[in-house]
Design a protein around this motif. Structure first.
Motif, PDB file in Angstrom:
ATOM      1  N   PHE A  43      20.142  23.379   0.550  1.00  7.04           N
ATOM      2  CA  PHE A  43      19.034  22.925   1.376  1.00  7.04           C
ATOM      3  C   PHE A  43      19.475  22.009   2.512  1.00  7.04           C
ATOM      4  CE2 PHE A  43      17.027  23.862  -2.785  1.00  7.04           C
ATOM      5  CZ  PHE A  43      16.312  24.977  -2.366  1.00  7.04           C
ATOM      6  N   ARG A  44      20.503  21.204   2.297  1.00  6.78           N
ATOM      7  CA  ARG A  44      20.993  20.351   3.391  1.00  6.78           C
ATOM      8  C   ARG A  44      21.544  21.228   4.521  1.00  6.78           C
ATOM      9  NH1 ARG A  44      23.323  14.864   3.452  1.00  6.78           N
ATOM     10  NH2 ARG A  44      22.902  14.974   1.240  1.00  6.78           N
ATOM     11  N   ASP A  45      22.361  22.211   4.159  1.00  9.99           N
ATOM     12  CA  ASP A  45      22.903  23.131   5.166  1.00  9.99           C
ATOM     13  C   ASP A  45      21.791  23.910   5.846  1.00  9.99           C
ATOM     14  OD1 ASP A  45      25.498  22.339   4.574  1.00  9.99           O
ATOM     15  OD2 ASP A  45      25.802  23.955   3.114  1.00  9.99           O
ATOM     16  N   SER A  46      20.800  24.304   5.068  1.00  5.17           N
ATOM     17  CA  SER A  46      19.653  25.018   5.619  1.00  5.17           C
ATOM     18  C   SER A  46      18.907  24.139   6.623  1.00  5.17           C
ATOM     19  CB  SER A  46      18.728  25.447   4.481  1.00  5.17           C
ATOM     20  OG  SER A  46      17.640  26.168   4.967  1.00  5.17           O
ATOM     21  N   GLY A  47      18.688  22.888   6.275  1.00  3.59           N
ATOM     22  CA  GLY A  47      18.009  21.957   7.185  1.00  3.59           C
ATOM     23  C   GLY A  47      18.795  21.730   8.460  1.00  3.59           C
ATOM     24  N   HIS A  92      30.424  36.360   1.750  1.00  2.00           N
ATOM     25  CA  HIS A  92      30.670  35.351   2.792  1.00  2.00           C
ATOM     26  C   HIS A  92      29.672  35.498   3.940  1.00  2.00           C
ATOM     27  CE1 HIS A  92      34.341  34.469   0.678  1.00  2.00           C
ATOM     28  NE2 HIS A  92      34.670  35.748   0.736  1.00  2.00           N
ATOM     29  N   ARG A  93      28.475  35.991   3.623  1.00  3.39           N
ATOM     30  CA  ARG A  93      27.501  36.288   4.674  1.00  3.39           C
ATOM     31  C   ARG A  93      27.110  35.057   5.487  1.00  3.39           C
ATOM     32  NH1 ARG A  93      25.140  37.106  -0.369  1.00  3.39           N
ATOM     33  NH2 ARG A  93      23.402  35.732  -0.807  1.00  3.39           N
ATOM     34  N   ASP A  94      27.097  33.885   4.859  1.00  4.56           N
ATOM     35  CA  ASP A  94      26.783  32.656   5.592  1.00  4.56           C
ATOM     36  C   ASP A  94      27.786  32.444   6.725  1.00  4.56           C
ATOM     37  OD1 ASP A  94      26.064  29.996   6.369  1.00  4.56           O
ATOM     38  OD2 ASP A  94      27.532  29.241   4.944  1.00  4.56           O
ATOM     39  N   LEU A  95      29.063  32.583   6.416  1.00  7.83           N
ATOM     40  CA  LEU A  95      30.103  32.384   7.428  1.00  7.83           C
ATOM     41  C   LEU A  95      30.068  33.451   8.507  1.00  7.83           C
ATOM     42  CD1 LEU A  95      33.053  31.351   5.100  1.00  7.83           C
ATOM     43  CD2 LEU A  95      31.674  29.884   6.557  1.00  7.83           C
ATOM     44  N   ILE A 102      19.556  30.957   7.634  1.00 11.77           N
ATOM     45  CA  ILE A 102      18.746  29.940   6.965  1.00 11.77           C
ATOM     46  C   ILE A 102      18.217  30.486   5.638  1.00 11.77           C
ATOM     47  CG2 ILE A 102      16.557  28.667   7.130  1.00 11.77           C
ATOM     48  CD1 ILE A 102      17.236  28.492  10.236  1.00 11.77           C
ATOM     49  N   ALA A 103      17.764  31.724   5.649  1.00 10.96           N
ATOM     50  CA  ALA A 103      17.273  32.350   4.414  1.00 10.96           C
ATOM     51  C   ALA A 103      18.385  32.479   3.376  1.00 10.96           C
ATOM     52  CB  ALA A 103      16.665  33.714   4.724  1.00 10.96           C
ATOM     53  N   ALA A 144      12.359  21.562   9.974  1.00  3.32           N
ATOM     54  CA  ALA A 144      13.548  20.830   9.516  1.00  3.32           C
ATOM     55  C   ALA A 144      13.157  19.467   8.950  1.00  3.32           C
ATOM     56  CB  ALA A 144      14.544  20.661  10.664  1.00  3.32           C
ATOM     57  N   ARG A 145      12.253  18.780   9.620  1.00  2.88           N
ATOM     58  CA  ARG A 145      11.814  17.467   9.147  1.00  2.88           C
ATOM     59  C   ARG A 145      11.153  17.582   7.782  1.00  2.88           C
ATOM     60  NH1 ARG A 145       7.252  15.066  12.440  1.00  2.88           N
ATOM     61  NH2 ARG A 145       6.148  16.438  11.048  1.00  2.88           N
ATOM     62  N   ASP A 146      10.297  18.582   7.619  1.00  2.00           N
ATOM     63  CA  ASP A 146       9.613  18.788   6.330  1.00  2.00           C
ATOM     64  C   ASP A 146      10.609  19.112   5.223  1.00  2.00           C
ATOM     65  OD1 ASP A 146       7.235  18.342   7.662  1.00  2.00           O
ATOM     66  OD2 ASP A 146       6.666  20.463   7.737  1.00  2.00           O
ATOM     67  N   LEU A 147      11.588  19.957   5.520  1.00  2.00           N
ATOM     68  CA  LEU A 147      12.599  20.301   4.515  1.00  2.00           C
ATOM     69  C   LEU A 147      13.412  19.065   4.126  1.00  2.00           C
ATOM     70  CD1 LEU A 147      14.580  23.473   4.147  1.00  2.00           C
ATOM     71  CD2 LEU A 147      15.856  21.364   4.163  1.00  2.00           C
ATOM     72  N   GLY A 148      13.794  18.276   5.123  1.00  6.42           N
ATOM     73  CA  GLY A 148      14.547  17.051   4.842  1.00  6.42           C
ATOM     74  C   GLY A 148      13.760  16.082   3.989  1.00  6.42           C
ATOM     75  N   ALA A 149      12.478  15.938   4.296  1.00  7.39           N
ATOM     76  CA  ALA A 149      11.630  15.030   3.515  1.00  7.39           C
ATOM     77  C   ALA A 149      11.425  15.556   2.100  1.00  7.39           C
ATOM     78  CB  ALA A 149      10.286  14.851   4.216  1.00  7.39           C
ATOM     79  N   GLU A 150      11.220  16.841   1.977  1.00 11.75           N
ATOM     80  CA  GLU A 150      10.965  17.451   0.662  1.00 11.75           C
ATOM     81  C   GLU A 150      12.154  17.317  -0.290  1.00 11.75           C
ATOM     82  OE1 GLU A 150      10.122  21.892  -1.221  1.00 11.75           O
ATOM     83  OE2 GLU A 150       9.719  21.532   0.900  1.00 11.75           O
ATOM     84  N   HIS A 151      13.365  17.454   0.253  1.00  9.41           N
ATOM     85  CA  HIS A 151      14.559  17.434  -0.593  1.00  9.41           C
ATOM     86  C   HIS A 151      15.338  16.121  -0.526  1.00  9.41           C
ATOM     87  CE1 HIS A 151      14.209  21.605  -1.845  1.00  9.41           C
ATOM     88  NE2 HIS A 151      13.825  21.874  -0.605  1.00  9.41           N
ATOM     89  N   GLY A 152      14.818  15.157   0.221  1.00 15.97           N
ATOM     90  CA  GLY A 152      15.445  13.840   0.264  1.00 15.97           C
ATOM     91  C   GLY A 152      16.704  13.761   1.113  1.00 15.97           C
TER      92      GLY A 152
END
Length: 112
Positions: free
Chosen positions: A56-60, A11-14, A47-48, A86-94
């Motif tokens: 990827f959405r959560d990461s962005g 549960h490391r994300d939380l 993020i990592a 963030a913009r690049d990640l959003g564009a890359e993954h749609g």
């Protein structure tokens, strides 16, 4: 010791999110930026973790939140770099919402 335990937890994300939110809330309520490096380190670690889980959405969204925090602490140059990530990640993954959130942040910086 606590961070090592958090890095091994399923549960490391939380856990990382909870610590980051606590630091961000303290920064917002007191106006102090003394813990900004702790926030950056925790959020970069989160993020990592999210990226390794292919969330990827959560990461962005986490990247955009980090940029917002940097902007709030008046670190405009760093915030610009993070918003661009963030913009690049959003564009890359749609993920249009992530891309829009980042562009909105970049617009705030440009208008200030």
């Amino acid at each position: 010791e606590l961070m090592r335990a958090a890095s091994e937890s399923p549960h490391r994300d939380l856990i990382l999110s909870t610590f980051t939110r606590a630091y961000m809330q303290e920064m917002t309520s007191t106006g102090s930026t003394k813990n900004i490096m702790s926030i950056v380190q925790l959020e970069e670690r989160r993020i990592a973790v999210l990226a390794s889980m292919e969330r990827f959405r959560d990461s962005g969204e986490a990247i955009s939140n980090l940029a917002q925090c940097l902007l709030q602490a008046n670190f405009r140059t760093e915030a610009t770099k993070v918003f661009n990530r963030a913009r690049d990640l959003g564009a890359e993954h749609g993920f249009f919402s992530v891309e829009c959130q980042a562009c909105l942040g970049l617009g705030k910086i440009a208008m200030a």
